[in-house]
Write a protein that holds these residues in place. Sequence first.
Motif, PDB file in Angstrom:
ATOM      1  N   GLU A 270     -37.519  82.883  49.812  1.00 24.75           N
ATOM      2  CA  GLU A 270     -37.916  82.048  50.946  1.00 24.75           C
ATOM      3  C   GLU A 270     -36.755  81.198  51.427  1.00 24.75           C
ATOM      4  OE1 GLU A 270     -40.643  81.982  52.873  1.00 24.75           O
ATOM      5  OE2 GLU A 270     -41.061  83.819  51.760  1.00 24.75           O
ATOM      6  N   GLU A 271     -35.944  80.712  50.495  1.00 22.81           N
ATOM      7  CA  GLU A 271     -34.752  79.944  50.876  1.00 22.81           C
ATOM      8  C   GLU A 271     -33.803  80.803  51.717  1.00 22.81           C
ATOM      9  OE1 GLU A 271     -30.640  78.414  48.748  1.00 22.81           O
ATOM     10  OE2 GLU A 271     -32.486  78.437  47.543  1.00 22.81           O
ATOM     11  N   LEU A 272     -33.592  82.048  51.297  1.00 25.24           N
ATOM     12  CA  LEU A 272     -32.689  82.937  52.029  1.00 25.24           C
ATOM     13  C   LEU A 272     -33.253  83.287  53.400  1.00 25.24           C
ATOM     14  CD1 LEU A 272     -31.703  85.303  49.072  1.00 25.24           C
ATOM     15  CD2 LEU A 272     -30.316  83.502  50.080  1.00 25.24           C
ATOM     16  N   ARG A 273     -34.555  83.542  53.470  1.00 21.97           N
ATOM     17  CA  ARG A 273     -35.167  83.834  54.766  1.00 21.97           C
ATOM     18  C   ARG A 273     -35.085  82.615  55.688  1.00 21.97           C
ATOM     19  NH1 ARG A 273     -39.292  86.170  51.276  1.00 21.97           N
ATOM     20  NH2 ARG A 273     -39.087  88.450  51.262  1.00 21.97           N
ATOM     21  N   GLY A 274     -35.288  81.445  55.102  1.00 17.63           N
ATOM     22  CA  GLY A 274     -35.203  80.232  55.892  1.00 17.63           C
ATOM     23  C   GLY A 274     -33.817  80.005  56.456  1.00 17.63           C
ATOM     24  N   ALA A 275     -32.797  80.490  55.748  1.00 17.21           N
ATOM     25  CA  ALA A 275     -31.417  80.357  56.230  1.00 17.21           C
ATOM     26  C   ALA A 275     -31.088  81.387  57.306  1.00 17.21           C
ATOM     27  CB  ALA A 275     -30.443  80.498  55.061  1.00 17.21           C
ATOM     28  N   GLY A 276     -31.985  82.393  57.499  1.00 16.71           N
ATOM     29  CA  GLY A 276     -31.760  83.374  58.550  1.00 16.71           C
ATOM     30  C   GLY A 276     -31.537  84.795  58.067  1.00 16.71           C
ATOM     31  N   ALA A 277     -31.693  85.069  56.771  1.00 20.04           N
ATOM     32  CA  ALA A 277     -31.489  86.422  56.245  1.00 20.04           C
ATOM     33  C   ALA A 277     -32.793  87.218  56.339  1.00 20.04           C
ATOM     34  CB  ALA A 277     -31.021  86.373  54.798  1.00 20.04           C
ATOM     35  N   ALA A 278     -32.675  88.473  56.779  1.00 23.16           N
ATOM     36  CA  ALA A 278     -33.823  89.381  56.801  1.00 23.16           C
ATOM     37  C   ALA A 278     -33.765  90.236  55.538  1.00 23.16           C
ATOM     38  CB  ALA A 278     -33.791  90.257  58.052  1.00 23.16           C
ATOM     39  N   LEU A 279     -34.731  90.071  54.660  1.00 22.28           N
ATOM     40  CA  LEU A 279     -34.749  90.756  53.368  1.00 22.28           C
ATOM     41  C   LEU A 279     -35.839  91.808  53.328  1.00 22.28           C
ATOM     42  CD1 LEU A 279     -34.470  87.640  51.005  1.00 22.28           C
ATOM     43  CD2 LEU A 279     -32.605  88.939  52.057  1.00 22.28           C
ATOM     44  N   ARG A 280     -35.613  92.831  52.526  1.00 19.38           N
ATOM     45  CA  ARG A 280     -36.654  93.822  52.273  1.00 19.38           C
ATOM     46  C   ARG A 280     -36.515  94.289  50.830  1.00 19.38           C
ATOM     47  NH1 ARG A 280     -33.860  97.856  56.581  1.00 19.38           N
ATOM     48  NH2 ARG A 280     -32.206  98.728  55.277  1.00 19.38           N
ATOM     49  N   PRO A 281     -37.584  94.788  50.233  1.00 15.50           N
ATOM     50  CA  PRO A 281     -37.518  95.203  48.826  1.00 15.50           C
ATOM     51  C   PRO A 281     -36.498  96.313  48.618  1.00 15.50           C
ATOM     52  CG  PRO A 281     -39.783  95.059  49.584  1.00 15.50           C
ATOM     53  CD  PRO A 281     -38.927  94.940  50.797  1.00 15.50           C
ATOM     54  N   ALA A 282     -35.809  96.253  47.498  1.00 18.30           N
ATOM     55  CA  ALA A 282     -34.874  97.315  47.148  1.00 18.30           C
ATOM     56  C   ALA A 282     -35.653  98.583  46.796  1.00 18.30           C
ATOM     57  CB  ALA A 282     -34.002  96.888  45.977  1.00 18.30           C
ATOM     58  N   ARG A 283     -35.008  99.726  47.034  1.00 24.93           N
ATOM     59  CA  ARG A 283     -35.699 101.010  46.853  1.00 24.93           C
ATOM     60  C   ARG A 283     -35.894 101.346  45.383  1.00 24.93           C
ATOM     61  NH1 ARG A 283     -33.366 106.916  48.916  1.00 24.93           N
ATOM     62  NH2 ARG A 283     -34.998 108.206  47.957  1.00 24.93           N
ATOM     63  N   TRP A 284     -34.875 101.124  44.563  1.00 26.88           N
ATOM     64  CA  TRP A 284     -34.896 101.624  43.195  1.00 26.88           C
ATOM     65  C   TRP A 284     -35.173 100.544  42.156  1.00 26.88           C
ATOM     66  CZ3 TRP A 284     -35.273 106.654  42.706  1.00 26.88           C
ATOM     67  CH2 TRP A 284     -34.767 107.470  43.720  1.00 26.88           C
ATOM     68  N   LEU A 285     -34.665  99.363  42.341  1.00 26.28           N
ATOM     69  CA  LEU A 285     -34.784  98.304  41.340  1.00 26.28           C
ATOM     70  C   LEU A 285     -35.355  97.044  41.990  1.00 26.28           C
ATOM     71  CD1 LEU A 285     -31.265  98.782  39.666  1.00 26.28           C
ATOM     72  CD2 LEU A 285     -33.445  99.761  38.905  1.00 26.28           C
ATOM     73  N   PRO A 286     -36.583  97.113  42.509  1.00 23.90           N
ATOM     74  CA  PRO A 286     -37.133  95.970  43.250  1.00 23.90           C
ATOM     75  C   PRO A 286     -37.378  94.734  42.394  1.00 23.90           C
ATOM     76  CG  PRO A 286     -38.816  97.646  42.897  1.00 23.90           C
ATOM     77  CD  PRO A 286     -37.518  98.252  42.458  1.00 23.90           C
TER      78      PRO A 286
END
Length: 532
Positions: A270-286
């Motif tokens: 949430e901190e990273l998203r709040g700073a403006g990063a668009a995140l998505r789950p990793a494919r292999w090691l979520p």
Amino acid sequence: MKPFPGKALHSTRCQAQAFQSGRKGKPPQPPPSANDKKWQRVLRQSRALPANPRTMALTRLLYLEQSIEKGLNMPAAMDTDLLPRASDEQKQAQRGATALVAGVMRQRRLLDRTLDAWLDPGVDPQLRCLLRLAVHEAERGALPDHALTHTYVELTKGILHVGAGRLVNAVLRQWIRSRGSAGRPSSDPGPPSPGPSAAAAPAPGTPIPPTDSIADGLACMHSLPTWMVERWVARLGVAEASELCRALNIAAPHGLRLDVGGGAREALCEELRGAGAALRPARWLPDHFVEVARGMQAVVRGGALARGAVAVQSEAAGAAVLLLDAAPGEAVLDACAAPGTKAMFLAARMRGEGRLVAADASAARLRLVGAAAAARGLVPPFFSTRAEGLEALAADGKLRASFDRVLLDAPCSGTGVLAHKPDIRWRRKPGDVAELVSLQRKLLIAAASLVKPGGVLVYSTCSLEAEENGEAVHWFLTETAEGRRFAACPPAEAARLVPRGLLNERGFLEAWPHRHGTDGAFAARLERLPEL
């Protein structure tokens, strides 16, 4: 993979000397030649130009070309936009420069093929370097034709001489005319390309250009050295080698490792998203990674990297650490640790309990490990560093057979990370693989001697080449006295540690860019047999 290209071994002989001596000194350097002095003069003049993405890219490209010509390393050449320094405006310029540099490095062979129609083969490398950037920008439609030509003529005069400026003017005008005759008016720059990654990756099904061989045609189409593609065609066949070549020109999204779990992990995301990063789950090691779809600079600005809360790492590289399966309370050695990305993952897995030693033959690069450890508050007796080569460590009687787990992330050809570090493709020579294999075998034997009976050795690379990977492990297990004390981990056991989809039939980690959407990587878990 690691944010610095040290594991791609741009100076095999130097590392071999460090292995043999266990010392950190560099071999004596010869006095600068006339060519060296010319490079120094051009680079000095390039650095003096007003800073903008174009001039910054030109300076980086000149440094890269000089290092490729001399067979030297160029640390962080592709990654300066990830460094938390300078103002926001300067960082934006750095990002623009990095995109230009990566585009030119990926398209270098195609650009040269275009320029060879108008350039003498013996043209100064500094001038060719400048023209590659100019044509790359022209193909992207960055400026109107007349403005781009004027800009590069003036740049050339600034770092070379007036005569070189006239040649640049003639070449760019010829290129503009040839483009217009091919179907687009030379006065119309056309729409910008979607970017250097996509521009360098022909669409699936694109016809292979007529050349001396299918491999050479694929190499030309995807701007890769022919000798590399010949190896992949022989091993994978034409169709799959073509998919691999295409994948190596499209950098995967940045992987971000989060060394916390549960509620703390969610709070960090949430901190990273709040700073403006668009995140998505990793494919292999979520459970350990997220992908940054966009907004990597937001991650940098937010301070999470600087304080060690997250690390930039590919899933494939992180999987090697999971395969080692280090536990709290154990004695663990990261034998070729710089710049420390895997060592910090090991520290998180060990939760500050036990003993983690990060060793590297390069004292300078080992300081990067120390800085990463300091950001995370890692101190003795849990964490320590040793600026020694593996042979020196193996010769220390107190260390022999003293570690529960040893990670050997060996120097390698780096062919698995060409998408993120495109300059590597031009540094490699056909004989490098054999030279590296010789070093890797010595490192394997030395690392194995440090493992306790019942302990584990993980051998890993970021190479796609069989000789550096599975064949190296087979040689070690069957042809060496030290290797006969080990057995390969059964596939079922390896699948308990990393996803089965990343493993080959022998239970070795074998990630391919075109199959798995990651950097290429290899790792084998080797278990030392208990003493009877």
